[in-house]
Every structure is written in C-alpha cells, then in structure tokens.
Design a protein around this motif. Structure first.
Motif, PDB file in Angstrom:
ATOM      1  N   TYR A 121      -4.577   3.683  -9.703  1.00  0.00           N
ATOM      2  CA  TYR A 121      -4.245   2.252  -9.617  1.00  0.00           C
ATOM      3  C   TYR A 121      -5.464   1.386  -9.270  1.00  0.00           C
ATOM      4  CZ  TYR A 121       0.558   4.010  -9.376  1.00  0.00           C
ATOM      5  OH  TYR A 121       1.743   4.638  -9.646  1.00  0.00           O
ATOM      6  N   GLN A 122      -6.635   1.949  -9.271  1.00  0.00           N
ATOM      7  CA  GLN A 122      -7.804   1.209  -8.811  1.00  0.00           C
ATOM      8  C   GLN A 122      -8.073  -0.054  -9.634  1.00  0.00           C
ATOM      9  OE1 GLN A 122      -9.638   1.624  -6.142  1.00  0.00           O
ATOM     10  NE2 GLN A 122      -8.528   3.459  -5.469  1.00  0.00           N
ATOM     11  N   ASP A 123      -7.830  -0.006 -10.911  1.00  0.00           N
ATOM     12  CA  ASP A 123      -8.178  -1.138 -11.788  1.00  0.00           C
ATOM     13  C   ASP A 123      -7.006  -2.065 -12.074  1.00  0.00           C
ATOM     14  OD1 ASP A 123     -10.739  -0.102 -11.969  1.00  0.00           O
ATOM     15  OD2 ASP A 123     -10.221   1.161 -13.695  1.00  0.00           O
ATOM     16  N   HIS A 124      -5.884  -1.834 -11.454  1.00  0.00           N
ATOM     17  CA  HIS A 124      -4.708  -2.650 -11.730  1.00  0.00           C
ATOM     18  C   HIS A 124      -4.603  -3.827 -10.764  1.00  0.00           C
ATOM     19  CE1 HIS A 124      -2.794  -0.220 -14.849  1.00  0.00           C
ATOM     20  NE2 HIS A 124      -3.215   0.852 -14.180  1.00  0.00           N
ATOM     21  N   LYS A 125      -3.995  -4.914 -11.263  1.00  0.00           N
ATOM     22  CA  LYS A 125      -3.788  -6.118 -10.475  1.00  0.00           C
ATOM     23  C   LYS A 125      -2.350  -6.150  -9.960  1.00  0.00           C
ATOM     24  CE  LYS A 125      -7.931  -7.563 -11.416  1.00  0.00           C
ATOM     25  NZ  LYS A 125      -8.977  -7.581 -10.364  1.00  0.00           N
ATOM     26  N   ILE A 126      -2.113  -7.061  -9.042  1.00  0.00           N
ATOM     27  CA  ILE A 126      -0.777  -7.169  -8.463  1.00  0.00           C
ATOM     28  C   ILE A 126       0.236  -7.599  -9.514  1.00  0.00           C
ATOM     29  CG2 ILE A 126      -1.117  -9.558  -7.703  1.00  0.00           C
ATOM     30  CD1 ILE A 126       0.586  -8.886  -5.240  1.00  0.00           C
ATOM     31  N   GLN A 127      -0.205  -8.366 -10.522  1.00  0.00           N
ATOM     32  CA  GLN A 127       0.702  -8.835 -11.567  1.00  0.00           C
ATOM     33  C   GLN A 127       1.187  -7.699 -12.462  1.00  0.00           C
ATOM     34  OE1 GLN A 127      -2.212 -10.223 -10.825  1.00  0.00           O
ATOM     35  NE2 GLN A 127      -1.583 -12.207  -9.940  1.00  0.00           N
ATOM     36  N   ASP A 128       0.501  -6.531 -12.425  1.00  0.00           N
ATOM     37  CA  ASP A 128       0.950  -5.382 -13.214  1.00  0.00           C
ATOM     38  C   ASP A 128       2.203  -4.741 -12.625  1.00  0.00           C
ATOM     39  OD1 ASP A 128      -1.204  -5.796 -14.870  1.00  0.00           O
ATOM     40  OD2 ASP A 128      -2.490  -4.359 -13.815  1.00  0.00           O
ATOM     41  N   ALA A 178       4.890   5.553  -6.632  1.00  0.00           N
ATOM     42  CA  ALA A 178       4.063   5.611  -7.842  1.00  0.00           C
ATOM     43  C   ALA A 178       4.675   4.842  -9.017  1.00  0.00           C
ATOM     44  CB  ALA A 178       3.833   7.077  -8.238  1.00  0.00           C
ATOM     45  N   PRO A 179       4.847   3.528  -8.884  1.00  0.00           N
ATOM     46  CA  PRO A 179       5.462   2.753  -9.980  1.00  0.00           C
ATOM     47  C   PRO A 179       4.568   2.733 -11.219  1.00  0.00           C
ATOM     48  CG  PRO A 179       4.531   1.287  -8.319  1.00  0.00           C
ATOM     49  CD  PRO A 179       4.417   2.671  -7.767  1.00  0.00           C
ATOM     50  N   TRP A 228      -4.187  -7.775  -2.187  1.00  0.00           N
ATOM     51  CA  TRP A 228      -4.063  -6.633  -3.094  1.00  0.00           C
ATOM     52  C   TRP A 228      -5.405  -5.938  -3.298  1.00  0.00           C
ATOM     53  CZ3 TRP A 228      -0.094  -4.059  -5.211  1.00  0.00           C
ATOM     54  CH2 TRP A 228      -0.369  -3.174  -6.254  1.00  0.00           C
ATOM     55  N   ASP A 229      -6.463  -6.705  -3.414  1.00  0.00           N
ATOM     56  CA  ASP A 229      -7.785  -6.105  -3.618  1.00  0.00           C
ATOM     57  C   ASP A 229      -8.249  -5.326  -2.390  1.00  0.00           C
ATOM     58  OD1 ASP A 229      -7.867  -7.204  -6.132  1.00  0.00           O
ATOM     59  OD2 ASP A 229      -8.990  -8.997  -5.504  1.00  0.00           O
ATOM     60  N   SER A 230      -7.743  -5.705  -1.208  1.00  0.00           N
ATOM     61  CA  SER A 230      -8.238  -5.065   0.015  1.00  0.00           C
ATOM     62  C   SER A 230      -7.492  -3.779   0.383  1.00  0.00           C
ATOM     63  CB  SER A 230      -8.132  -6.039   1.201  1.00  0.00           C
ATOM     64  OG  SER A 230      -6.770  -6.328   1.498  1.00  0.00           O
ATOM     65  N   ILE A 231      -6.321  -3.553  -0.214  1.00  0.00           N
ATOM     66  CA  ILE A 231      -5.558  -2.370   0.181  1.00  0.00           C
ATOM     67  C   ILE A 231      -6.149  -1.110  -0.442  1.00  0.00           C
ATOM     68  CG2 ILE A 231      -3.441  -3.712   0.414  1.00  0.00           C
ATOM     69  CD1 ILE A 231      -2.459  -2.492  -2.198  1.00  0.00           C
ATOM     70  N   THR A 232      -5.882   0.010   0.195  1.00  0.00           N
ATOM     71  CA  THR A 232      -6.317   1.310  -0.323  1.00  0.00           C
ATOM     72  C   THR A 232      -5.308   1.776  -1.363  1.00  0.00           C
ATOM     73  OG1 THR A 232      -7.309   1.880   1.793  1.00  0.00           O
ATOM     74  CG2 THR A 232      -6.854   3.686   0.280  1.00  0.00           C
ATOM     75  N   LYS A 233      -5.806   2.023  -2.590  1.00  0.00           N
ATOM     76  CA  LYS A 233      -4.921   2.396  -3.689  1.00  0.00           C
ATOM     77  C   LYS A 233      -5.213   3.830  -4.129  1.00  0.00           C
ATOM     78  CE  LYS A 233      -5.441  -2.314  -5.521  1.00  0.00           C
ATOM     79  NZ  LYS A 233      -6.661  -2.592  -4.737  1.00  0.00           N
ATOM     80  N   PRO A 234      -4.210   4.498  -4.672  1.00  0.00           N
ATOM     81  CA  PRO A 234      -4.460   5.803  -5.302  1.00  0.00           C
ATOM     82  C   PRO A 234      -5.417   5.636  -6.476  1.00  0.00           C
ATOM     83  CG  PRO A 234      -2.108   5.491  -4.877  1.00  0.00           C
ATOM     84  CD  PRO A 234      -2.777   4.176  -4.612  1.00  0.00           C
ATOM     85  N   PRO A 235      -6.123   6.683  -6.863  1.00  0.00           N
ATOM     86  CA  PRO A 235      -7.148   6.554  -7.925  1.00  0.00           C
ATOM     87  C   PRO A 235      -6.615   5.954  -9.223  1.00  0.00           C
ATOM     88  CG  PRO A 235      -7.309   8.690  -6.836  1.00  0.00           C
ATOM     89  CD  PRO A 235      -6.075   8.030  -6.307  1.00  0.00           C
ATOM     90  N   GLN A 274       0.829  -1.211   0.000  1.00  0.00           N
ATOM     91  CA  GLN A 274       0.000   0.000   0.000  1.00  0.00           C
ATOM     92  C   GLN A 274       0.864   1.261   0.000  1.00  0.00           C
ATOM     93  OE1 GLN A 274      -3.573   0.026   2.469  1.00  0.00           O
ATOM     94  NE2 GLN A 274      -2.927   1.976   3.345  1.00  0.00           N
ATOM     95  N   VAL A 275       1.864   1.301   0.849  1.00  0.00           N
ATOM     96  CA  VAL A 275       2.698   2.497   0.945  1.00  0.00           C
ATOM     97  C   VAL A 275       3.593   2.631  -0.278  1.00  0.00           C
ATOM     98  CG1 VAL A 275       4.429   3.695   2.349  1.00  0.00           C
ATOM     99  CG2 VAL A 275       2.630   2.370   3.452  1.00  0.00           C
ATOM    100  N   ASN A 276       3.993   1.519  -0.872  1.00  0.00           N
ATOM    101  CA  ASN A 276       4.821   1.576  -2.082  1.00  0.00           C
ATOM    102  C   ASN A 276       4.088   2.300  -3.208  1.00  0.00           C
ATOM    103  OD1 ASN A 276       7.153   0.667  -3.771  1.00  0.00           O
ATOM    104  ND2 ASN A 276       5.526  -0.443  -4.833  1.00  0.00           N
ATOM    105  N   LEU A 277       2.793   2.029  -3.370  1.00  0.00           N
ATOM    106  CA  LEU A 277       2.021   2.712  -4.407  1.00  0.00           C
ATOM    107  C   LEU A 277       1.929   4.212  -4.135  1.00  0.00           C
ATOM    108  CD1 LEU A 277      -0.951   0.220  -4.948  1.00  0.00           C
ATOM    109  CD2 LEU A 277       1.079   0.530  -6.378  1.00  0.00           C
ATOM    110  N   LYS A 278       1.804   4.581  -2.878  1.00  0.00           N
ATOM    111  CA  LYS A 278       1.646   5.996  -2.535  1.00  0.00           C
ATOM    112  C   LYS A 278       2.953   6.771  -2.658  1.00  0.00           C
ATOM    113  CE  LYS A 278       1.682   7.662   1.589  1.00  0.00           C
ATOM    114  NZ  LYS A 278       1.409   8.019   2.997  1.00  0.00           N
ATOM    115  N   LEU A 279       4.054   6.170  -2.195  1.00  0.00           N
ATOM    116  CA  LEU A 279       5.318   6.902  -2.143  1.00  0.00           C
ATOM    117  C   LEU A 279       6.050   6.930  -3.481  1.00  0.00           C
ATOM    118  CD1 LEU A 279       6.949   5.922   1.286  1.00  0.00           C
ATOM    119  CD2 LEU A 279       5.616   7.941   0.712  1.00  0.00           C
TER     120      LEU A 279
END
Length: 721
Positions: free
Chosen positions: A202-209, A156-157, A193-200, A149-154
């Motif tokens: 990344y909402q439709d992306h899967k962990i495999q992305d 932004a891959p 992955w589906d349960s974490i809070t994502k930035p807008p 969760q924090v990796n997506l926020k900090l």
C-alpha cells in the motif's frame, strides 16, 4: 418506534444473542445482501444520537441537557431505520470518544469501536464541531490515524474495488464557509495518510483509493431546529440507491443477511486481539519507559557496589574450602543490599503511574533474586556439605561408642565360650560318647548363661555347643541393642565430648543403643543445626523457599545414612563370616585327622552347629539397623550358610593336599596300636601280622575314600574333591 439492540457492551463483550434476535426480528436473511450499514463516530456529547434519530427515525438515547453533560451511549447499539423504505438500513450508534467517564488512560475501547465501525459500515459519519477543524485532538485526528493504519494491516482492503464512504458531518456551522473548512480537513487527512505506517503493498496508494470522502454542514440543533431537520432530510436522500448523489451506488460486496451476526462478530474478535489497539495512555507509556530505566540503574548500581563485590568474594572463599563452614551473616548482608536497591527504586518511581510502578518493582525483585541466587546456591551447598559431614562423624563416633560398650559385655561371653571349646576338644579326643553327652549338656547350660549377658534376658531357647575358639567375637557386636544394666552403664560412661552432638545426646532421655537410635539422634541434631543456621544466616523472606532447602538437606542425610548402614552391615557380615571360619577350623581339622566312620555327618553337624551360633549373633547384631525380616534372613540363611559351606570345602581341600601324610599316620595308628586299648601293640609270635597290616591298609584307604568326595549334606551324593 424503532427497536434498539446492543451489539457490544461497554466492557467489550459481544452480544451474540441480541444481534441474532435483531436479525430474526427484521428478517434480514430475506434481504440477502440488499442492505446497507451506517455508523457514526465522534466525541462524547457531540449530538451523534440526536443526528441519527432525526435523520433515520431511530430512537437512540440522547443526553438530557438539563442534567448536565455526561455519557449517554455505552458500547455500540444497533437499530433499523424506519424512514428508509427504499432499502433496509442498519444504523450503528457508537459510544463517544474522549469521555471523562473512561478518562485519559482507557482509550482502547474508542479505538476498537471506531475501527469496528469503519470495517462494518458502508458509510461512516464522522461527527466534528466546526470550531474544532484545524485542531489536532479536538478534530479526532489521532484516533483516525490509528484506525486507518490498523485497518490496512488487519483487513487488507483492495484499492478502488469498493470504497467505504467517510462522511464528515460538520456541526454548528459558523461564518466560515463549509467548503473552506472541508479543504482544510482534506489537507489534514492527506498529511495524516502519508504519515501512517503502511504495509508494503500500500506504499504508493492514496487515501482516495480506499475511501470516498464527503462532507456536509449542519446548523445548531438547539438554535435552528427547523434548519437542522431540513438538513437531516436532505442528507437522508444521499442514502437512497440510484440517486444522482447516492453515497452507495452499488451494493455487491455485502455478506448475506443470514450471516450478519457471524460476520460482525468475526470482525470484532479480530480487532480485540490486535495489540496495536491496546496501546496504553501517554502517562502509562512514560511510566513504563522510565520505570524500566530506574530498574536497570538499580541493577547496575548493585553489581558495581563495593559491598556486593565483597559479599561475592567472601562466598567464593567459603565455598573453596572443602567441608568449610558457610558464611555467617549472608542473609543480613544480602537483605541490606536488596533493600537499598528497592528503596532507591521506590524513591525515583513514586512519581509515575502506580500500577506500572508496582509491576516494574515486582520485576526488580525477581531480577535481584536472580542476581543473588548463585551466591545462595553456593552457601546452601556449603552448609549442607558441612552439616552432612558433621552428621556422618557423629554417627560413626556413636557407633564406635556402642562397639566399645559391646566389647565389655562380650568379655564374659568369650570366657564361657573358651571353657566350652576346651571341653568340646576333650570330649572329641577321648571319644567317650556317654561322657561327651553329659559334658555337652553342661556346656550348653553354661553357654546359655553367657549369652544372657548380652541378650534381652530371654535365655529360654535351647543352647548349642559353640566350637568357636576364644577371642574371635570382638567386633561382631557392633550397633547391637543392649537392654541389660551392664550394657546401658557401659554406654553411659563413654565420654560424651567425643561426639560432635554430645550436648544434645546427653540431654536426651536415654542413650542410643542401636544404629537406628544413633542415626535418629544425630539426624535430629543435624536438622536442628541446619535449620538454626539457615534461619539466622541464609533465609530471606520471599526470595527462596526454605522448604526446598530442607528437602535437599534431608535427601543428603538419607543418602549418608544409607551409605553408613551398608558399610556397617557389610562389615558385620564379613566379621560373622570370619568368625564362622575360625569356629569351623579347629573341630573340622580334628575330625579330619581322626577320620572316623561317618566323617561327613560329623563335619556337617559341626558346620550346622557353628552356623547356628554365628547366625544367632548376626541376627542380634543386625536387629538395630532397621532391616526388614526378609533382608536379615537373606543375609543369614543364604549368604552366611553359603560362607559356611565354602569354608568347610576349603578346609577339606587343604586336608586333601596332605592326604598321603594323613593316610600314613592312619596306617601307623591302626598297625602299631591295639584296636581296643589304643596303646602301643605288644608284638608276639601269636599275632597275625599280615592280617593286622591288611586292616591298617584298609583304614588308610577308608580315610582316602572319605576325603575323595565332598558331601554338601548328610544324604547328598557329594562332589569330587
């Protein structure tokens, strides 16, 4: 033997110098971006360092099983793999998670270090025991969820651009097929992955992305060491670029090796500053929530308490009375209510985390002080107003006592002044210069004798004729310093019950004799009264500062003192100016009526003499007010002298209004009286009446000429009247 370098210490400090030395020693800048980074995370004492050493030939510290299970790796360490000849491989060994050394309350570092490894490494090995697959805590799912969760926020891959590899190392294989355990693990990862809070975005992306998820099972190292080593050798081949099953097919997004230190330090600084990773332990979170609830409950209980509402009403009623007394027992009533709140809080909060409990208790103390502050401010304002009013009354009564004592002293002075005035008028009417000089000397001596009754026994300066009529000096000796036995006894006989602080005044070593002494005595009494009441009825330790209250009280006392001083000085100046005018009136009018030659010299001499006497009295009266010498001289030389000139001008203007009557009288005197004997003229045929009439007219004209122009001084050109 591979060298080891510490990247991050166990307290979170980044070791810039050590990392930079590592980069220089292996000449990482030479390889530019042709290198790979491998890291490992997992529970403490799960064999992470052992796996890295056997796979990459590193020399990380490993646990000695004979000494028991304990923490071996502290912080994050870095080494270069000597077994990877095909590509420079940097290996990061992380401190294990869920260690007893840090306990359940200190989980920040494991979150920060795991996210650091995820952000820096091309391949992140996740070390898990096979028997923990399917478990919530044992498999490290909460930790993975946090760092995802924090990796997506900090950071932004970018999806699908360069996927990091999550390689799950399943340790100590069991009879359950590894493929089956991996299926369970993949299902859990997708749910996580589906349960974490994502930035807008990344909402439709899967962990495999974002991650390529791989797995490999390992045998037990102690029971099957040969198989374990063989599996390590097989896995090491996955890290060779260009291989069919290579974990990192393309290396095109690394920072150059020369900037490696700056790059990883920037990542660590970003992670350390993020609040989402500084989450407290579960019991701390519970303590924060519950202690805050207890705090709010205690505040609500206080505000609805009947005793509190009664205190509020009593304080408001006391403040509504102008110059009324402050409420007694205020501090004890407040302290009782505050103690009750704190005891209630302590009783309920003692079961929770002590550090959190103490923090919230300090917050409760501040909130309670804030609730009481408005009541305290009203009390303090009432107390200051009452005590300052008491001080004002005490000073004014003390000055009145000095004035009454001064009246007794000036009675003898007034008697002597009356005698001097009588003789002065007699001399002026007779016009006998010789007799006048003798009588002036006698009058001066008597005047000096009279002045010594109220002075400091100096009596040696030359006396001057005082033209002030009797009875005009009353009220001009206010706040005068009396050093004689007469004045001291007069003050001491005043009834001390008239003053609010009579008891303190009576106990002093000497009665006050000046304004400064009266104020000093009353100020001491007022401060003592204020401090005693404050300490007894207002002071609450730790709630507010008594020094600040005393400073405000002293400021108000000084303002009151300055106001009284200005009033009294103004009154003294007005009295001196009035007395000066009275002293000038009689001799000036007499000289104008006679209008002899050199009239203005006579008038200026009278003005100077009266001004000198009034100035001497005013200096004496102002001596006890604490004024600077320059301020006293400003009042005496400038203002009093200007008042004397204005008064003389007024008297001359009044005389000029009756100039015709004065000229007629002057004509009659010169025509009807003998010039030498000043007796009625005996008319006979030998007298030259026209000549006498002409002389009389000249005398009348001379009077008009002298009254026509006002002369400020003896040599001035004068001003038209």
């Amino acid at each position: 033997m591979a060298q080891l370098f510490q990247v991050i210490e166990s307290d979170g400090a980044f070791c810039s110098e050590k990392v930079e030395k590592f980069v220089r020693d292996i000449d990482l800048a030479h390889f530019k971006d042709s290198y790979q980074v491998v890291a490992i995370m997992g529970p403490q004492s799960s064999g992470k360092s052992t796996l890295l050493n056997h796979m990459f030939g590193t020399d990380f510290n490993v646990m000695d099983a004979q000494n028991g299970r304990s923490q071996t790796t502290k912080g994050i360490w870095l080494s270069k793999s000597p077994k990877m000849d095909q590509i420079t491989t940097l290996v990061l060994d992380l401190e294990g998670s869920d260690g007893r050394e840090r306990g359940e309350d200190d989980t920040n570092f494991e979150k920060q270090s795991s996210l650091f490894a995820l952000a820096v490494a091309d391949v992140l090995l996740v070390n898990i025991w096979c028997h923990d697959i399917g478990r919530e805590q044992g498999s490290g799912k909460p930790l993975l969820k946090t760092i995802f969760q924090v990796n997506l926020k900090l950071f932004a891959p970018e999806p699908n651009r360069r996927r990091s590899v999550l390689l799950f190392v399943l340790r100590d294989k069991t009879r359950t097929p590894v493929e089956k355990m991996f299926e369970i693990l993949k299902t859990d990862l997708n749910k996580m992955w589906d349960s974490i809070t994502k930035p807008p975005q990344y909402q439709d992306h899967k962990i495999q992305d974002f991650f390529e998820i791989r797995y490999m099972g390992f045998s037990n190292f102690e029971e099957r060491p040969e198989e374990f080593q063989s599996e390590c050798d097989s896995l090491r081949k996955w890290f060779v670029p260009g291989a069919s099953d290579a974990l990192i097919p393309v290396l095109d997004s690394h920072f150059p090796g020369s900037t490696f230190t700056m790059h990883v330090k920037g990542i660590w600084d970003t992670i350390r500053s993020d609040r989402d990773l500084n989450l407290p332990a579960h019991k701390v979170m519970v303590a924060q929530i519950r202690c805050q609830q207890i705090l709010e409950d205690q505040i609500s209980s206080l505000l609805s308490d009947q005793a509190w509402n009664g205190l509020v009403s009593d304080v408001s009623a006391a403040a509504a009375v102008e110059f009324g007394p402050a409420l007694e027992g205020f501090s004890s009533r407040c302290q009782s209510l505050l103690d009750s709140c704190l005891l209630g809080y302590d009783e309920e909060a003692k079961y929770f985390d002590s550090h959190t409990c103490n923090e919230k208790r300090a917050e409760l103390v501040m909130r309670l002080a804030g609730a009481v502050q408005p009541l305290y401010d009203k009390q303090l304002k009432t107390l200051i107003a009452e005590t300052v009013r008491h001080f004002d009354l005490g000073v004014r009564l003390g000055l009145q006592e000095l004035k009454e004592a001064a009246v007794k002293v000036t009675e003898a002075e007034t008697l002597m002044e009356t005698e001097a005035e009588t003789e002065m008028n007699t001399i002026a009417r007779n016009g006998d210069a010789s007799s006048s000089q003798n009588r002036n000397v006698a009058a001066s001596k008597e005047d000096e004798d009279a002045v010594t009754l109220s002075s400091d026994s100096s009596g040696k300066e030359r006396g001057h004729v005082d033209h002030t009529p009797a009875g005009i000096t009353a009220g001009t000796g206010e706040a005068t310093k009396f050093a004689t036995t007469t004045s001291s006894s007069a003050i001491s006989t005043v009834d001390s019950s008239k003053s609010p602080s009579s008891s303190s005044a009576a106990s002093s070593s000497a009665a006050p004799t000046t304004f400064i002494e009266v104020v000093s005595q009353q100020r001491s009494a007022a401060i003592r009264r204020f401090a005693e009441f404050y300490d007894r009825h207002l002071a609450i330790e730790g709630a507010w500062s008594s020094a600040a209250a005393l400073d405000e009280f002293n400021r108000r006392l000084s303002a009151c003192e300055d106001e009284i001083r200005l009033q009294k000085i103004h009154a003294l100046w007005l009295a001196a100016a009035a007395a000066l005018g009275t002293a000038l009136a009689s001799p000036v009018q007499f000289q104008i009526e006679k209008c002899r030659p050199c009239l203005w010299k006579r008038l200026q001499a009278i003005r100077s003499d009266c001004l000198q006497q009034s100035a001497k009295r005013l200096r004496r009266d102002l001596g006890g007010f604490g004024l600077a010498a320059a301020e006293i001289e400003e009042l005496v030389r400038s203002k009093l002298a200007a008042a004397a000139t204005r008064q003389l001008r007024t008297l001359v203007k009044e005389a000029s209004v009756t100039r015709l009557s004065l000229m007629r009288d002057r004509f009659y005197e010169a025509f009807a009286q003998d010039d030498e004997t000043k007796v009625p003229r005996v008319w006979n045929p030998n007298l030259d009446i026209p000549k006498i009439a002409a002389a009389a007219r000249m005398a009348a004209a001379a009077m008009l000429a002298q009254l026509a122009v006002f002369h400020d001084d003896e040599e001035g050109e004068g001003e038209e009247v």
